[in-house]
Every structure is written in C-alpha cells, then in structure tokens.
Write an enzyme that holds these catalytic residues in place. Structure first.
Site, mmCIF file in Angstrom:
data_model
loop_
_atom_site.group_PDB
_atom_site.id
_atom_site.type_symbol
_atom_site.label_atom_id
_atom_site.label_comp_id
_atom_site.label_asym_id
_atom_site.label_seq_id
_atom_site.Cartn_x
_atom_site.Cartn_y
_atom_site.Cartn_z
ATOM 1 N N ASN A 47 -13.274 -10.702 -2.991
ATOM 2 C CA ASN A 47 -12.662 -11.310 -3.375
ATOM 3 C C ASN A 47 -12.187 -12.658 -4.686
ATOM 4 O O ASN A 47 -11.875 -12.131 -5.846
ATOM 5 C CB ASN A 47 -11.510 -12.086 -2.667
ATOM 6 C CG ASN A 47 -11.155 -12.535 -1.644
ATOM 7 O OD1 ASN A 47 -10.516 -10.911 -1.946
ATOM 8 N ND2 ASN A 47 -10.068 -12.784 -0.476
ATOM 9 N N ARG A 368 -2.283 3.593 -3.893
ATOM 10 C CA ARG A 368 -3.765 2.943 -4.122
ATOM 11 C C ARG A 368 -4.362 3.838 -3.044
ATOM 12 O O ARG A 368 -3.475 4.157 -1.695
ATOM 13 C CB ARG A 368 -4.402 1.625 -3.670
ATOM 14 C CG ARG A 368 -4.549 0.901 -4.838
ATOM 15 C CD ARG A 368 -4.875 0.017 -4.370
ATOM 16 N NE ARG A 368 -4.472 -1.623 -4.405
ATOM 17 C CZ ARG A 368 -5.187 -1.902 -6.084
ATOM 18 N NH1 ARG A 368 -5.891 -1.392 -6.623
ATOM 19 N NH2 ARG A 368 -4.350 -2.755 -7.066
ATOM 20 N N ARG A 398 -5.127 -1.803 -10.164
ATOM 21 C CA ARG A 398 -6.846 -1.636 -11.080
ATOM 22 C C ARG A 398 -7.123 -1.854 -9.793
ATOM 23 O O ARG A 398 -7.378 -1.962 -8.753
ATOM 24 C CB ARG A 398 -5.901 -3.623 -11.058
ATOM 25 C CG ARG A 398 -7.549 -4.531 -11.480
ATOM 26 C CD ARG A 398 -6.827 -6.109 -11.601
ATOM 27 N NE ARG A 398 -6.336 -5.643 -13.442
ATOM 28 C CZ ARG A 398 -5.105 -7.054 -12.903
ATOM 29 N NH1 ARG A 398 -5.467 -7.631 -11.885
ATOM 30 N NH2 ARG A 398 -4.378 -7.609 -14.437
ATOM 31 N N HIS A 428 4.666 0.346 -8.767
ATOM 32 C CA HIS A 428 3.734 -0.236 -7.327
ATOM 33 C C HIS A 428 4.909 -0.101 -6.515
ATOM 34 O O HIS A 428 4.791 0.049 -5.072
ATOM 35 C CB HIS A 428 3.964 -1.436 -7.483
ATOM 36 C CG HIS A 428 3.340 -1.988 -6.614
ATOM 37 N ND1 HIS A 428 3.916 -2.960 -5.731
ATOM 38 C CD2 HIS A 428 1.827 -2.770 -6.591
ATOM 39 C CE1 HIS A 428 3.018 -3.571 -4.996
ATOM 40 N NE2 HIS A 428 1.696 -3.574 -4.682
ATOM 41 N N TYR A 461 -3.754 -3.238 6.997
ATOM 42 C CA TYR A 461 -3.420 -4.094 6.489
ATOM 43 C C TYR A 461 -2.013 -4.650 7.625
ATOM 44 O O TYR A 461 -1.547 -3.352 7.998
ATOM 45 C CB TYR A 461 -2.409 -3.719 5.599
ATOM 46 C CG TYR A 461 -3.790 -3.812 3.897
ATOM 47 C CD1 TYR A 461 -5.120 -3.641 4.529
ATOM 48 C CD2 TYR A 461 -3.321 -4.084 2.582
ATOM 49 C CE1 TYR A 461 -5.960 -4.691 3.609
ATOM 50 C CE2 TYR A 461 -4.590 -3.742 1.261
ATOM 51 C CZ TYR A 461 -5.903 -4.323 1.762
ATOM 52 O OH TYR A 461 -6.477 -4.016 1.091
ATOM 53 N N HIS A 583 0.147 -7.710 4.778
ATOM 54 C CA HIS A 583 0.956 -7.614 3.433
ATOM 55 C C HIS A 583 2.185 -7.249 3.641
ATOM 56 O O HIS A 583 2.542 -6.600 2.362
ATOM 57 C CB HIS A 583 0.053 -6.095 3.239
ATOM 58 C CG HIS A 583 0.402 -5.796 1.755
ATOM 59 N ND1 HIS A 583 0.682 -4.140 1.446
ATOM 60 C CD2 HIS A 583 -0.431 -5.822 0.699
ATOM 61 C CE1 HIS A 583 0.460 -3.813 0.323
ATOM 62 N NE2 HIS A 583 0.051 -4.856 0.010
#
Length: 697
Positions: A47, A368, A398, A428, A461, A583
């Site tokens: 992180n 992702r 990213r 997204h 997640y 999440h």
C-alpha cells in the site's frame, strides 16, 4: 463549526495514512496466526509503495507548481508532505518492532529469518553453491567510475551498494549490484531457514569483483513517480501512447529512497549523490526492505499451519445443482456475495456463453482481470467460434495497463471487437451482457458487480454481484455498451440502472435529500471503500442536522468528520479491516421506494464525475433483505471494527458483549445455507451456526 468550515473535512492523504495504520495494527493482533500477521505487514508495505508512487509524487508536483490549496480541508501540499513524512518516520519504529516480534515468534515455530552470519559452516557452504548456480549468472555488478556511470534504476528497483578496496593499490571504489525482480526475495537454505537475497549477494560479492576486497555493503530501494499522464485528445493512436506512457513510468522522478542501516554513514551520501532524493524522503530500516516480498514467507506450504485455514467458497441454491445456468437465471435473480460465495458461477456464465451454439453475443467491461484469466480466455474462444464479442478493456486501470494491453491484443487477434477505453473517462463499471437466441426471439442475461472479473481477487475481496434476466436492466446494458462503442458515455443516461458521470451523484444526493425531509425518522447506511466527495458529505451534514441517523462503513479514506455537535452528531463512521478486504459498495435509504442499491462507484469525485460507473437498484425483497443483512451484521461487528472519532483518530470498537466478527459470521451464514442441500454432520453443524448468527444480527 458549520458545513463550510474547513475543519469539518479531514484531509484525504492523512485519512489514507490512518487507514494503512489500521492495516499495520492487524499485524499486532496476537489472536491471529503469525504468518497472517506477517501478511498484514506485506499489505502495509505494498500500500505504501503505491501511495508514494502516486499520492506523494502528486503532492510534490503540486508544490513545485506553486499550488497552495487543493481541498476542502485547506491544507497546502507542503503541509501534507510534512505530515506524511513525520507520520511515516514515527511509524517506521512501530513497523520494525512488530516485525521483530513476529520474527521471534516464527523462530519458536521452526521458521527462521536469518543473516548469513547466523548460519553454520554447512549452511554457508550450501548458500555459496546456491549463489554460484542461481544468482551469479543473473545479477548485474557495476563498479561506478568514469567509464561505468551509475546505472538507471527502474521504479521499485532493489539493489545493494558496496564499498570495495583494490587489493593491489588499496584504492577504495563504490559499486552496486542490481537484484532482479525475477529472483526470490528469500533464499531457503534448508527447511525453515530463510535468508534475504541481498544478504546472500553481499556475502559472496567478492566472486563478482575480481581484484577487490569487499569492505561493506548495504541494500537500498528506490520509488519513482509512477502516475502516467496521457493527453488523450492529442493521441492519434491510444495504444501507442499508452505503451509509451508505461516506458516513461520507469524513468519518473525518484520520490523515495529506502536503505538498510549501516555502520558506514558514507553509503547514504554516496548513493544520494546520484539519486538526489530529498532527505525528508529517505527512510533507513533495520529490517528487510521490499515488504511485498514477505508474501513468499506467508505462502510457505511447509508452514501453512501458521496461517488461517482458507474458507472454501460455496455455490448456493439455486445455482448449486443448476443443470442449465441460463434457465436458472431466467427463473431467479441470483445475488452472490464473494468471497463467501464462489466466483465460479460468474466464470461459468461467460464460459457457457462461449460454448452455447444459441448465444449470439457477449459484451463485457474488463478493468482488472488478472494474468491468467479464464474469463478472457472464454471470450477469445467465443470470438473464435464466430460469436459477436465486444470487450471494453480499460487501458488506464492503474498498474494493470501492461496486462490489459496484452489481453486487448489477444482478444483483437481472435476477432473480438475491442474498445480501448473512452476519451476523458475511465471505465470502472463491472457489467457483462449475453444475448441468446431462443426460438424466434432474443433473450438477454446480465451480470452486474461491485468487483472486478478476477477469480483471484474474488477469493479475498468482499463484493456483491447479480445474475439476472431482467429485461429493463438488459435494455440499459445494451444502451451502455452502445455508448462505450461510440464514446458518448459522458452524456448517456439509463432508465433502470444509474450511470456515472451523468446520473449516480445526482441520484445519491436526491436520496439523501429525501431522508433529510423525514427528519428524525430518516435512516441512511452507506458502505464504501472511500468517502471523499464534498457535495455528498455536505448533504449528509444537512441530513444529520435534520435528525437523520446515519451510519457509514468506510474501509479506507473518509474526509467526513463525525460527531460534531450541531453538524454531524448523528453520523457514525466505522471501518472494518480483517481477513478479507471490504470492497462492496452498498447504499441504503430507508424511505426510498427501492430502499437499497449496490454500486461499482465509491463516494469520490473521480468515481462520480470522471468515470463510467453503475449503480444498481435492488428490485426484489429477497435480495434487499440479503443486502440489509450484510449491513446489519457489519454494524454489529466488535472484533474487526474501528470507529472514527471527531478528532480524526480511529479506535477499535470495544464491547462487553460476546465477540462478533461479521466476516466469520458470514462464513457461518453461507455454510448454513449450503447445508440445506448437503446432508452430513458438518453441514448440520454449519446450519445451526448460521441460524444463531442471523438471530444475533
């Protein structure tokens, strides 16, 4: 204070630091196994790498540009940088103390992290053989002098600096050895004995520098600005400019230097002569650098007993015995809560569509997906089977840009129609649409989710997803994919679903306003990863002032200040940090006709104004109840829950009641439902546990 007072808003970067501190706090938790504690140190370090690469690098650019005010909290970039550096410098001591405590505990369990000097003669002999056979051929030694300049170091490069003495004339030289990321972070000398790779290289570096004696060495690591700036309007070929952007990431400004502690203080000066890092961004450690490498130790199969036993995700009714997945979805809207419920039905949804001769079209967004994606492979198979496949591959995701470029090329080669993002917006949203021919009609099936199409992260997640044949959702899905193909998402509006940037923020503000009108009868619960958007925060302040009871479950950054009399005294903010990474985004408004929604979007300007996102209403009572169960169980948590106080500090929720972990409780809940279709002793036990958990929540 009033809602316009800058003191009513916490700084985003400072709030993030406190989130990462909560991650580090889990490494202190002696109630979890030792390698689980070590895992939280690895997460903390990973992180922090990204924080420096993006957020700190951004603040440095703002400061260099003379920007003095950037947010509602009114803190200048320089003030933020000062706080960050002081916080991390102080926290470094805590980090090292926790690591050493875990290291000592591991040694008692037969797992040792040692220096070469701690090894016996036989172990050193084995280590030398390993060095000559596996490290010597691939590491890169450099003597830095007029003919050998200091080499370029890529972002997150790991190396050792050495001081050498010429055995003939006694002259001293500076050298370095670059250590490839492809090498293991730790070398296992014998079962249970691990040595950091830089110690191995330093110990036997004399094999690399003939004619020199090694005086001393020290490991170091650099972090560069990794934020890619893409001028999309000027890009004739977006693929080409993104590829170039990835290359520039390796050459970004160095924003941090991490170095091991050494008795020879000249090392730091020698290294920084070439790197020129601000002294305030230099961190000297007494523990191994590159904390993400600790995952190697966490994953040691021989020491699996020092980790938490993995939970086996379940496939629940009606999917547990479904023969035809599409027929099942036609008869039932199916909500899944990962990782408690298996991600396999989502993978099967795409794989079955790829093979079904009656399926005409598959469309989906990919943000992702991972490196070995069964979903993308199924899309490739579908395209090769002459089905119409449309994939929006978000190249601006990213740190996944390179992987997404690879999948985009593979899909295109197979004949799929690939959309390389939308100019000016990041996509997204998580959505998939399958269109199947049944007789003379077309039938649509939709998947909507808060999380990515990635089976690996779906195991760790927590995310909500929905499989449905709802015709209104399907119509909106078709409209959305048309807007992605034509680049018109910045002005598209849907009818049953809600899309950002045109609808979601306005809808959320409307929902908050409706509860505000109800006064003390109003009730709002919002669960998100981050809470930053000032307009939404101000709306919640107004609702609180009107008497609305508001609970926010925010895992990470929260800029809202709760508990201030006359402004936010009716707002509570909680954060859950535990075994799974929270999440899912779930939003509940008591007096709304729908009542509860889930979304791909967090409450951040970037999500609500600069991304394509989806907010999904819950249209049936069973799903709404399940979503409410999730929220209620989490609000009851007194094991993994922190509460944010008005002074900006987080404190673990203390309770005299029986310990209740929402994550463990939901494992029991899912086990109980699963047991309805499985007749054995373990299933009956799980069912009893689930009933108890539901009764208590």
């Amino acid at each position: 204070m009033t809602i316009n007072d800058s003191r009513m808003y916490f700084n985003r970067e400072i709030s993030w630091l406190k989130f990462n501190t909560r991650v580090l706090n889990e490494a202190k938790n002696t109630n979890i196994p030792l390698l689980e504690r070590l895992k939280f140190i690895a997460i903390y370090g990973t992180n922090l790498d990204e924080f420096y690469m993006i957020r700190v690098a951004g603040l440095k650019r703002l400061y260099a540009s003379g920007i003095t005010e950037v947010g509602a909290d009114k803190l200048t970039p320089l003030q933020q940088l000062k706080y960050i550096r002081e916080h991390l410098d102080k926290e470094k001591q805590t980090l090292e103390a926790i690591f050493n405590e875990i290291k000592t505990g591991l040694a008692k369990e037969g797992m040792f992290i040692k220096q070469v000097s701690d090894l016996n003669a036989q172990q050193k002999k084995h280590l030398r053989e390993y060095f000559l056979n596996y490290l010597y051929p691939v590491i890169v030694p450099v003597v830095v002098d007029s003919t050998h300049p200091f080499p370029h170091l890529n972002n997150l490069s790991f190396a050792i600096a050495l001081k050498l003495k010429n055995t003939q004339d006694g002259g001293v030289k500076f050298a370095m050895v670059r250590i490839s990321r492809m090498l293991p972070r730790f070398v296992e000398v014998e079962s249970g004995v691990f040595v950091p790779v830089e110690c191995v290289v330093g110990e036997f570096a004399n094999e690399l520098f003939s004619g020199f004696e090694i005086i001393s060495y020290v490991p170091f690591r650099i972090t560069r600005n990794a934020d890619i700036e893409i001028e999309e309007e000027e890009a004739d070929d977006f693929i080409e400019i993104m590829s170039e952007g990835l290359k520039t990431r390796r050459k970004g400004e160095i924003v941090r230097l991490e170095i091991g502690q050494s008795k020879d203080n000249s090392f730091l000066n020698a290294i920084n002569t070439y790197l020129n890092v601000d002294s305030k961004d230099i961190y000297i450690y007494t523990m191994p650098l590159n904390l993400s490498g600790l995952w190697e130790l966490v994953g040691s199969k021989a020491h699996a007993h020092l980790t938490t036993p993995p939970f086996n995700p379940k496939t629940l009714p009606p999917l547990h015995d479904a023969v035809d997945l599409f027929s099942t979805i036609e008869n039932h809207d199916v909500m899944l809560f990962h990782p408690y419920e298996s991600f396999d039905p989502v993978v099967n949804f795409i794989q079955n569509a790829a093979k079904d001769p009656d399926v005409l079209s598959i469309r989906m967004t990919l943000y992702r997906v991972g490196k070995n994606s069964p979903i993308v492979k199924a899309l490739i198979q579908a395209a090769e089977n002459n089905k119409q496949v449309t994939a929006l591959v978000e190249l601006k995701a990213r740190f996944d840009e390179e992987n997404n470029l690879h999948w985009a090329h593979s899909l295109e080669s197979a004949g799929a129609h690939v959309i390389y993002g939308v100019p000016g917006l990041k996509v997204h949203a998580k959505i998939a649409l399958v269109i199947k021919k049944i007789g003379n009609t077309l039938k649509e099936y939709v998947h909507l989710s808060t999380g990515n199409y990635n089976p690996s992260t779906a195991k760790i997640y927590t995310d909500v997803s929905l499989l449905t044949s709802n015709h209104d959702f399907a119509k909106d899905a078709i409209k959305l994919f048309h807007s992605l193909s034509t680049g018109s998402s910045y002005r598209t509006k849907l009818d049953s679903l809600y899309i950002a940037p045109t609808q979601i923020k306005l809808k959320i503000l409307e929902l908050i306003d409706n509860e505000t009108k109800m006064g003390a009868e109003g009730r709002i619960i919002m669960k998100a990863n981050a809470f930053v958007d000032i307009d939404v925060i101000k709306a919640l302040y107004k609702a609180s002032t009107a008497g609305v009871k508001i609970d926010l479950i925010v895992r990470g950054v929260c800029c809202l200040r709760p508990g201030v009399k006359g402004v936010s005294e009716n707002i509570r903010v909680f954060s859950i940090v535990g075994k799974y990474l929270e999440h899912a985004r779930i939003y509940h408004f008591k007096h709304d006709k729908i009542g509860i929604y889930f979304a791909s979007a967090d409450i951040m300007p970037r999500n609500l104004e600069r991304r394509v996102e989806i907010l999904t209403p819950s249209l049936n009572a069973q799903m709404s109840q399940r979503l409410m169960d999730i929220l209620q169980m989490q609000l009851k948590d007194n094991v993994q829950m922190y509460e944010l106080h008005s002074n900006g500090e987080y404190q673990k929720v203390a309770s005299k009641e029986k310990a209740f972990s929402s994550q463990i409780a939901y494992e029991d809940y899912v086990n109980g439902i699963y047991s309805d279709s499985v007749e054995n002793e373990e299933a009956i036990k799980a069912k009893k546990l689930a009933k108890r958990m539901l009764r208590e929540s």
